[in-house]
Write a protein that holds these residues in place. Structure first.
Motif, short mmCIF file in Angstrom:
data_model
loop_
_atom_site.label_atom_id
_atom_site.label_comp_id
_atom_site.label_asym_id
_atom_site.label_seq_id
_atom_site.Cartn_x
_atom_site.Cartn_y
_atom_site.Cartn_z
N GLN A 1 0.84 -1.20 0.00
CA GLN A 1 0.00 0.00 0.00
C GLN A 1 0.87 1.24 0.00
O GLN A 1 1.95 1.26 0.58
N VAL A 2 0.37 2.25 -0.67
CA VAL A 2 1.04 3.54 -0.70
C VAL A 2 0.05 4.58 -0.21
O VAL A 2 -1.10 4.61 -0.66
N ALA A 24 4.57 10.84 -0.15
CA ALA A 24 4.25 9.43 -0.30
C ALA A 24 4.87 8.63 0.83
O ALA A 24 6.02 8.87 1.21
N SER A 25 4.14 7.67 1.35
CA SER A 25 4.66 6.80 2.40
C SER A 25 4.12 5.40 2.19
O SER A 25 3.24 5.16 1.35
N ARG A 27 4.64 1.57 0.98
CA ARG A 27 5.47 0.79 0.06
C ARG A 27 5.86 1.64 -1.15
O ARG A 27 5.52 1.32 -2.29
N THR A 28 6.56 2.73 -0.88
CA THR A 28 6.98 3.57 -1.98
C THR A 28 8.08 2.87 -2.76
O THR A 28 8.85 2.08 -2.23
N SER A 29 8.12 3.16 -4.03
CA SER A 29 9.07 2.47 -4.90
C SER A 29 9.45 3.38 -6.05
O SER A 29 8.66 4.20 -6.49
N TYR A 32 7.22 3.57 -9.37
CA TYR A 32 5.93 4.25 -9.47
C TYR A 32 6.04 5.50 -10.35
O TYR A 32 6.99 6.26 -10.26
N ASN A 77 10.61 11.12 -1.07
CA ASN A 77 9.36 10.58 -1.63
C ASN A 77 8.27 11.65 -1.72
O ASN A 77 7.12 11.43 -1.32
N TYR A 108 -3.32 4.36 -6.51
CA TYR A 108 -3.29 5.06 -5.23
C TYR A 108 -3.57 6.54 -5.43
O TYR A 108 -3.05 7.16 -6.36
#
Length: 119
Positions: A1-2, A24-25, A27-29, A32, A77, A108
């Protein structure tokens, strides 16, 4: 989840500027793609701008080209939308969104932040 949280909206006169932030917090990646959208009451959500991780893939809606700039700080992020030369037609609720690179749908969404441009 993000999780995405927007901030920076407010009231500004036409011709002025605002900068929106999207933190953003979760499961940031780096995979994205981050985007900004806007929506007026009773209207469909409208694409504003999007940016990939590297910055090579940046696109804008024709209505904001030359006035808005999307940027991101990968270390924190955070995605920004710098809005200059604001027009009354830019009055909307602005949403930050994220999608996995290579997919079409933004999975999201933030809660939105109101931008009001007065004449």
């Amino acid at each position: 989840q993000v999780q995405l949280v927007e901030s920076g909206g407010g009231l500004v006169q036409a011709g002025g500027s605002l900068r929106l932030s999207c933190a953003a917090s979760g499961r940031t990646s780096s995979s994205y793609v981050m985007g900004w959208f806007r929506q007026a009451p009773g209207m469909e959500r409208e694409f504003v701008a999007a940016r990939g991780w590297s910055g090579f893939s940046i696109i804008y809606a024709d209505s904001v080209k030359g006035r808005f700039t999307i940027s991101r700080d990968n270390a924190t992020n955070t995605v920004y939308l710098q809005m200059n030369s604001l027009e009354t037609e830019d009055t909307d609720v602005y949403y930050c969104a994220a999608r996995v690179s290579g997919t079409k749908d933004y999975a999201y969404w933030g809660q939105g932040t109101q931008v009001t441009v007065s004449s």
